[in-house]
Design a protein around this motif. Structure first.
Motif, PDB file in Angstrom:
ATOM      1  N   GLU A  86      39.615  49.632  27.359  1.00  0.00           N
ATOM      2  CA  GLU A  86      38.227  49.173  27.100  1.00  0.00           C
ATOM      3  C   GLU A  86      37.359  48.761  27.724  1.00  0.00           C
ATOM      4  N   PHE A  87      37.731  47.891  28.735  1.00  0.00           N
ATOM      5  CA  PHE A  87      36.575  47.372  29.866  1.00  0.00           C
ATOM      6  C   PHE A  87      36.550  48.225  30.981  1.00  0.00           C
ATOM      7  N   GLN A  88      36.720  49.307  30.914  1.00  0.00           N
ATOM      8  CA  GLN A  88      36.685  50.097  32.421  1.00  0.00           C
ATOM      9  C   GLN A  88      35.321  50.001  32.980  1.00  0.00           C
ATOM     10  N   ASP A  89      34.422  49.786  32.544  1.00  0.00           N
ATOM     11  CA  ASP A  89      33.176  49.699  33.215  1.00  0.00           C
ATOM     12  C   ASP A  89      33.184  48.243  34.147  1.00  0.00           C
ATOM     13  N   ALA A  90      33.818  47.157  33.337  1.00  0.00           N
ATOM     14  CA  ALA A  90      33.631  45.784  33.964  1.00  0.00           C
ATOM     15  C   ALA A  90      34.699  46.015  35.003  1.00  0.00           C
ATOM     16  N   LEU A  91      35.704  46.859  34.943  1.00  0.00           N
ATOM     17  CA  LEU A  91      36.767  47.100  36.061  1.00  0.00           C
ATOM     18  C   LEU A  91      36.300  47.391  37.379  1.00  0.00           C
ATOM     19  N   HIS A  92      35.370  48.463  37.166  1.00  0.00           N
ATOM     20  CA  HIS A  92      35.033  49.308  38.178  1.00  0.00           C
ATOM     21  C   HIS A  92      33.600  48.883  38.977  1.00  0.00           C
ATOM     22  N   ARG A  93      32.747  48.289  38.140  1.00  0.00           N
ATOM     23  CA  ARG A  93      31.308  47.944  38.651  1.00  0.00           C
ATOM     24  C   ARG A  93      31.085  46.663  38.658  1.00  0.00           C
ATOM     25  N   PRO A  94      30.907  45.935  39.873  1.00  0.00           N
ATOM     26  CA  PRO A  94      30.531  44.525  39.922  1.00  0.00           C
ATOM     27  C   PRO A  94      29.588  44.242  39.030  1.00  0.00           C
ATOM     28  N   MET A  95      29.849  43.608  38.115  1.00  0.00           N
ATOM     29  CA  MET A  95      28.582  43.268  37.080  1.00  0.00           C
ATOM     30  C   MET A  95      28.523  41.695  36.709  1.00  0.00           C
ATOM     31  N   PHE A  96      29.306  40.695  37.351  1.00  0.00           N
ATOM     32  CA  PHE A  96      29.614  39.408  36.856  1.00  0.00           C
ATOM     33  C   PHE A  96      29.110  38.539  38.188  1.00  0.00           C
ATOM     34  N   PRO A  97      29.039  37.270  37.799  1.00  0.00           N
ATOM     35  CA  PRO A  97      28.682  36.511  38.763  1.00  0.00           C
ATOM     36  C   PRO A  97      29.964  36.413  39.695  1.00  0.00           C
ATOM     37  N   TYR A  98      31.092  36.338  39.420  1.00  0.00           N
ATOM     38  CA  TYR A  98      32.219  36.511  40.440  1.00  0.00           C
ATOM     39  C   TYR A  98      33.312  37.282  39.688  1.00  0.00           C
ATOM     40  N   LYS A  99      34.591  37.208  40.137  1.00  0.00           N
ATOM     41  CA  LYS A  99      35.586  37.835  39.661  1.00  0.00           C
ATOM     42  C   LYS A  99      36.280  37.190  38.329  1.00  0.00           C
ATOM     43  N   PHE A 100      36.681  38.082  37.418  1.00  0.00           N
ATOM     44  CA  PHE A 100      37.225  37.700  36.122  1.00  0.00           C
ATOM     45  C   PHE A 100      38.524  38.215  35.778  1.00  0.00           C
ATOM     46  N   LYS A 101      39.775  37.358  35.442  1.00  0.00           N
ATOM     47  CA  LYS A 101      40.820  38.079  35.330  1.00  0.00           C
ATOM     48  C   LYS A 101      41.381  37.694  33.854  1.00  0.00           C
TER      49      LYS A 101
END
Ligand code: SF4
Ligand code: SF4
Length: 321
Positions: A86-101
């Motif tokens: 579902e979150f392929q975009d979030a997995l491949h494109r740095p879009m956050f302030p920092y990492k998210f697990k």
């Protein structure tokens, strides 16, 4: 794997770390001019998807869950697979302030240590009663069944009071010599009793997950464990309700989070109250980490009937000695 090792022999140190804490295969040590050719070979010739290690969704993980473990209250592998797709975009494109697990454990034993390591922990739980087999309880007490699944070796005696009842963190169990009584409304699902007597006690059947957020390692401001934000949610495919929560949480964090600030740090800086509000979650006593540690409650001014204004002079006038 052999090709990968050959590549690393040729272009790097040859030192390969399997399942390290920062990745499943970690290639250690090369020179800067080799980096670009290595990435080119891995993606174009090996046809590997390298994912990312930037400020994106990383290392989604689960315990074995229902595939191997009778205690699993949720299908952890399906949840993590579904979130990854579902979150392929979030997995491949740095879009956050920092990492998210994301990490998912099938029961509160939390074998993937989600509560200590992940920005969002999904922990299987139940909200009905612990299933109790009274005959098996008697068999443990009588020495016919070995506690802890035999993990402690052969046993000649088993003291149910000392080893189970007295160690229940909320003291919600009683044994009168004939049957075991559990006051489930006070049980905090710690799994202790189930772990000691697995043939007699099992998780209930009305199952779902507790959602916690905000854990991180000690790089900034020390280590932090997750806090409960959703005490119980049904986790059934396609996990629509949970994904709706994730979108709200990410929207807020992307807007408010500072560069290289984990979600837990943003919550710490701007308050859990603010986080609950943006995620449209109702405060719940089960979110309280340390009851009575801090006697002050900071109400939201908009939620106080009659407003926020306080006339100090009038108050002192009314409370003169
Ligand atoms: S976390 Fe619970 S369900 Fe998952 S493997 Fe461990 S004991 Fe089993
Ligand atoms: S799971 Fe933990 S809290 Fe619940 S009854 Fe067993 S020992 Fe007590």
């Amino acid at each position: 794997l052999r090709r990968l090792c050959d590549l690393w022999e040729a272009r790097g140190s040859g030192l390969t770390n399997m399942h390290g804490s920062t990745g499943d295969i970690v290639l250690l040590g090369t020179t800067t001019d080799q980096l670009e050719p290595i990435f080119y070979e891995l993606t174009h010739e090996f046809e590997m998807d390298l994912g990312g290690s930037g400020s994106n969704m990383r290392t989604p993980e689960s315990c074995l869950g229902m595939s191997r473990c009778e205690w699993s209250c949720i299908n952890t592998q399906d949840i993590i697979y579904d979130l990854t797709q579902e979150f392929q975009d979030a997995l491949h494109r740095p879009m956050f302030p920092y990492k998210f697990k994301f990490k998912a454990s099938g029961c509160p034993m939390d074998c993937v240590a989600a509560i200590a390591r992940s920005d969002c922990s999904i922990i299987g739980t139940w909200r009905d009663q612990i299933r109790t087999d009274q005959a098996a309880v008697k068999a443990y007490v009588g020495g016919e069944l070995v506690p802890h699944g035999g993990a402690g070796g052969k046993r000649t005696s088993f003291d149910i009071k000392a080893e189970v009842i007295d160690l229940c963190p909320t003291q919600c169990m009683e044994y009168d010599g004939k049957s075991l009584k559990i006051y489930d409304e006070d049980c905090v699902r710690c799994m202790h009793c189930i772990r000691v007597m697995p043939r007699a006690l099992r998780p209930g059947l009305d199952r779902g997950a507790t959602i916690l957020v905000g854990a991180k390692a000690p790089i900034l401001d020390g280590a932090q464990l997750s806090s409960v934000v959703i005490p119980f949610i049904k986790m059934e495919s396609p996990y629509t309700e949970f994904k709706g929560f994730v979108e709200k949480m990410w929207d807020w964090w992307m807007e408010e989070g500072k560069n290289r600030e984990r979600l837990g740090e943003t919550i710490q800086r701007l308050s859990l109250r603010e986080f609950l509000k943006v995620c449209e979650l109702e405060p719940d006593p089960r979110m309280v980490n340390t009851p009575r540690f801090n006697p002050y409650i900071f109400y939201d001014p908009a939620a106080v009937p009659g407003g926020w204004e306080h006339d100090g002079a009038a108050f002192r006038q009314r409370h003169q000695a």
